[in-house]
Design an enzyme around this catalytic site. Structure first.
Site, PDB file in Angstrom:
ATOM      1  CG  ASP A   1      -2.139   4.665   3.207  1.00 33.93           C
ATOM      2  OD1 ASP A   1      -2.054   5.042   1.991  1.00 33.93           O
ATOM      3  OD2 ASP A   1      -2.882   5.331   3.937  1.00 33.93           O
TER       4      ASP A   1
ATOM      5  CG  HIS B   1      -5.613   2.608   4.948  1.00 30.67           C
ATOM      6  ND1 HIS B   1      -7.182   3.001   5.277  1.00 30.67           N
ATOM      7  CD2 HIS B   1      -5.640   3.162   3.933  1.00 30.67           C
ATOM      8  CE1 HIS B   1      -7.662   2.884   4.290  1.00 30.67           C
ATOM      9  NE2 HIS B   1      -6.980   3.664   3.782  1.00 30.67           N
TER      10      HIS B   1
ATOM     11  CG  ASN C   1      -8.971   9.418   6.151  1.00 27.34           C
ATOM     12  OD1 ASN C   1      -9.699   8.505   6.449  1.00 27.34           O
ATOM     13  ND2 ASN C   1      -9.858   9.042   5.119  1.00 27.34           N
TER      14      ASN C   1
ATOM     15  CG  HIS D   1      -9.845   4.269   1.309  1.00 24.06           C
ATOM     16  ND1 HIS D   1      -9.288   5.281   1.755  1.00 24.06           N
ATOM     17  CD2 HIS D   1     -11.269   5.199   1.542  1.00 24.06           C
ATOM     18  CE1 HIS D   1      -9.816   6.224   2.045  1.00 24.06           C
ATOM     19  NE2 HIS D   1     -10.806   5.762   2.725  1.00 24.06           N
TER      20      HIS D   1
ATOM     21  CG  HIS E   1      -1.578   1.135   1.439  1.00 22.49           C
ATOM     22  ND1 HIS E   1      -3.363   0.704   1.464  1.00 22.49           N
ATOM     23  CD2 HIS E   1      -1.839   2.111   0.605  1.00 22.49           C
ATOM     24  CE1 HIS E   1      -4.079   1.764   1.027  1.00 22.49           C
ATOM     25  NE2 HIS E   1      -3.418   2.812   0.667  1.00 22.49           N
TER      26      HIS E   1
ATOM     27  CG  ASP F   1      -5.915   3.380  -0.667  1.00 21.75           C
ATOM     28  OD1 ASP F   1      -6.340   2.976  -0.044  1.00 21.75           O
ATOM     29  OD2 ASP F   1      -5.396   3.991  -1.146  1.00 21.75           O
TER      30      ASP F   1
ATOM     31  CG  HIS G   1      -0.841   6.678  -2.054  1.00 21.13           C
ATOM     32  ND1 HIS G   1      -2.006   6.371  -2.995  1.00 21.13           N
ATOM     33  CD2 HIS G   1      -0.978   5.939  -0.894  1.00 21.13           C
ATOM     34  CE1 HIS G   1      -2.624   6.211  -2.093  1.00 21.13           C
ATOM     35  NE2 HIS G   1      -2.014   6.093  -1.095  1.00 21.13           N
ATOM     36  CG  LEU G   2       5.264   4.340  -5.640  1.00 20.43           C
ATOM     37  CD1 LEU G   2       5.673   3.529  -7.327  1.00 20.43           C
ATOM     38  CD2 LEU G   2       6.991   4.887  -5.224  1.00 20.43           C
TER      39      LEU G   2
ATOM     40  CG  ASN H   1      -5.033   7.852  -4.793  1.00 22.58           C
ATOM     41  OD1 ASN H   1      -3.394   6.951  -5.454  1.00 22.58           O
ATOM     42  ND2 ASN H   1      -4.627   8.746  -3.933  1.00 22.58           N
TER      43      ASN H   1
END
Lengths: 305, 430
Positions: free
Chosen positions: B306, B233, B279, B181, B62, B154, B64-65, B96
């Site tokens: 995350d 998460h 979040n 999510h 999990h 997500d 985010h790149l 996302n």
């Protein structure tokens, strides 16, 4: 080292008493003096930066500054670079760079003045941040209570209304409990924040229980848009269960006083007869406000609280 | 190229290995485990791992790149470099992005950029719905064939229960799991965890119910149709209990938590600290205890970061306006050792299971083990060696970490990805 007034949460009982004591002296200038002009802030600059609409608080700070011979300027969010999307940080640094000594700030976001105070050299006065604090309002409330009751310690103060969204109630809770008052809060359960009792207050959803034997009954403004968001069914029903009218006021002590931070929605938080009645000290609160703000700004410039 | 990792404490839970031994790597692949190999005259690099732990590279499912579209926060190169520095040799990245990763072209683009960067292995996660709008299923089959290992919206909950059902049914045909999510937006509008701390600061509280209502729904939907779901998460005691009960009933549910949900509480937000805004929000000590118990008893399958890098301007602002999320790739192993292994919640092998073995199984990827024949993704660290987090020195573009000044343990000294030594004696080699 510069000094700020960000909230009553950060102050000791001693510091609060010091402010109230100087405010009592300042009040003599506001109501008694032939000429309302002292030199305490001569040559100093006070900027009112208001990101939310305000009539009385902004005017109160402006007059307080002018009564002490400061240069005072006002910025409101419409018609300034704020409307052009400038960040709060950039706006504040700009104002700071113009030689500002005291920045009075109102903002819709909790913690905005706390963030700002770390970045600028001017003293920051929180004139209301989101739902967090409105310290000068609580100080003026306490000054008014002292004028009528002689002391804060041992007073029973009932605060009725929208507790969830109110910065006034939070500052009053911090200030009053530090000075030894007993605080009860009352209002609809949908406008009561979780965990409020951990701040040292009693919580009632029944207005009668909240008001019984109170020395002070304080109404809080109900924002009518909260009803549209579904937090209570109607203004009519609000007044029926939580409005302070003459018969409910009889539950308080016979010499109780009625307060409201204003502006009042007549017939919603308080009935018109209560607002205009002999127990109401609402207009005296306004006068106390100027005195408290004079004291706060004077002390910030001259060594703190 | 041949590499011998000598005399390390090899922990490879997938193969039941927990012993001091040697690992021999040839042409990027693990060729032998054991000490009896005769290597006289063989030209090779020797890594002395005496007193250190040798484990499979961590798998963080999990992350985010931010690429494509938000390269000012992070890009695939900086994000995977940060991953390797934290001992994470494989990441699954959330869709996302802008454009949203909801089609095979974006999946392929991410894989290609990751290959060019050459740090960690990247496994894209596709969107559940087109544009993550929660209306129409995205082309899951095409994405799976292009290399997507899961689907998730997500960042945005799948509010429509019918769509969630279809997503579980449809994704199963391609052997990819739906990662949910869980957030009921009507209950979740706020700045931090609901309770006395939020109330005292005048911040809007997010109810635990926001997470738990949707976790319960996803469990019920999965149970009703025999489908499979992975809950992202989780942060609350209630979510742990819901998943524990569901697993007992045999529901095909797995879940993950993040280091911040066992390392921090809501009190980290005090002073309007935007680096503690996320979040789901940080919860209470009671929730932290429940998360640890869930990790201990196996209710919680994985630890993920995350990892959510943001630009400084998006955090140096009013709390209410600050973006949610923190970076985590470079601190997750250290926090796992400090808060779980050193406190007796998990063994070191248990931690490696949560951070490498189980995520690989859930995603169905051939990672998370030191099996002979496997690509050599290996980390070597000393769990007793202390280091101090300095957020200015993080390799991620995002410096939004609440752990500045924290003393953690076990910074990776060697990291091998595909047999290439990317971190050598603590130094980044590329």
């Amino acid at each position: 080292m510069k000094h700020d007034l960000l909230g009553l949460k950060e102050l000791s009982a001693e510091q609060i008493k010091n402010i109230l004591s100087e405010a009592a002296d300042m009040k003599k200038i506001v109501v008694g003096a032939k000429e309302k002009k002292i030199k305490n802030l001569q040559g100093k600059t006070v900027v009112n930066l208001f990101y939310e609409n305000s009539t009385r608080t902004r005017l109160s700070f402006e007059l307080a500054a002018k009564y002490m011979s400061a240069n005072a300027a006002n910025i409101s969010s419409s018609g300034s670079s704020v409307a052009k999307g400038e960040t709060l940080t950039d706006t504040a640094e700009t104002i700071n760079a113009m030689g500002t000594d005291i920045l009075v700030m109102r903002h819709s976001m909790s913690g905005a003045p706390h963030m700002l105070s770390k970045l600028i050299s001017a003293s920051v006065v929180n004139a209301g941040d989101g739902m967090n604090e409105h310290p000068t309002q609580a100080l003026l409330d306490m000054l008014t209570m002292i004028e009528h009751k002689g002391h804060i310690e041992g007073l029973k103060v009932a605060i009725i209304g929208d507790i969830y969204h109110s910065r006034v109630v939070r500052s009053n809770i911090y200030g009053l409990t530090k000075l030894g008052a007993e605080v009860t809060v009352g209002g609809p359960s949908t406008l009561m924040p979780m965990g409020i009792e951990e701040l040292g207050v009693k919580v009632f959803n029944n207005i009668h229980e909240a008001i019984v034997d109170a020395d002070v009954v304080m109404g809080l403004r109900i924002q009518l848009e909260r009803q549209k968001k579904g937090l209570f069914p109607s203004v009519r029903e609000y007044f029926r269960f939580f409005g302070v009218d003459d018969s409910r006021l009889k539950l308080a002590k016979p010499d109780a006083i009625v307060m409201h931070p204003g502006p009042v929605n007549r017939g919603v938080e308080l009935s018109t007869t209560v607002i205009d009645g002999e127990k109401s000290v609402i207009t005296q609160q306004v006068t106390s406000g100027v005195a408290v703000r004079m004291a706060v700004m004077d002390m910030l410039i001259h060594g703190g609280f | 190229m041949k590499i011998l990792i000598k005399n390390g404490h090899v922990i490879d839970p997938a193969n039941g290995i927990d012993a001091v031994t040697d690992i021999f790597i040839e042409n990027g692949v693990i060729s032998e485990i054991g000490e009896d190999k005769d290597l006289t005259g063989v030209e090779m690099e020797i890594i002395d791992a005496t007193g250190k732990i040798v484990a499979p590279g961590l798998v963080d499912m999990h992350v985010h790149l931010r690429e494509p579209g938000q390269e000012y926060k992070e890009d695939i190169e900086t994000g995977t470099r940060a991953a390797v520095c934290g001992g994470v040799t494989s990441v699954a990245c959330m869709p996302n992005t802008n454009p949203v990763c909801d089609n095979a072209a974006v999946v392929s683009y991410i894989k290609q950029k990751a290959a060019e960067a050459g740090y960690a292995n990247v496994f894209p996660i596709g969107a559940v719905s087109k544009g993550q709008e929660g209306k129409i299923l995205a082309e899951m089959g095409e994405m799976a064939f292009a290399g997507a290992v899961a689907v998730s919206d997500d960042g945005h909950p799948v509010e429509n229960s019918g769509l969630m059902r279809r997503a579980m049914e449809y994704s199963e045909m391609f052997d990819i799991v739906v990662i949910s999510h869980c957030e009921d937006m009507a209950l979740g509008e706020g700045d931090m965890n609901e309770g006395a701390v939020a109330t005292a600061m005048g911040l809007r509280g997010i109810s635990r119910a926001a997470e738990e209502v949707m976790a319960a729904r996803d469990i019920i939907v999965a149970e009703a149709i025999g489908g499979r779901v992975h809950i992202a998460h989780i942060s609350t005691k209630g979510s742990v209990e819901l998943i524990r009960q569901a697993k007992r009933r045999g529901v095909r549910v797995t879940c993950e938590t993040c280091p911040h949900y066992f390392a921090l509480t809501e009190e980290a937000c005090m002073g309007f600290n935007t680096n503690a805004k996320m979040n789901p929000p940080l919860r209470t000590a009671e929730d932290v205890a429940a998360i640890k118990e869930g990790l201990r008893d196996g209710t919680i399958d994985c630890i993920v970061t995350d990892h959510a890098p943001h630009h400084a301007d998006e955090k140096d602002c009013e709390f209410g306006l600050a973006k949610n999320g923190i970076v985590g790739l470079e601190t997750s192993l250290g926090l796992g050792i400090k808060c779980l292994v050193n406190e007796g919640v998990l063994t070191m092998g248990g931690l490696i299971e949560k951070m490498a073995v189980n995520p690989s199984r859930i995603l169905g990827i051939a990672k998370g083990s030191l099996s002979v024949g496997q690509t050599a993704d290996v980390i070597i660290f000393d769990p007793r060696s202390k280091w101090t987090v300095d957020i200015k020195k993080l390799h991620s573009k995002g410096k939004n970490s609440p752990y500045d000044g924290f003393e953690l343990y076990g910074k990776p000294e060697y990291v091998l990805v595909g047999g290439e030594i990317i971190i050598n004696q603590g130094e980044l080699m590329k």
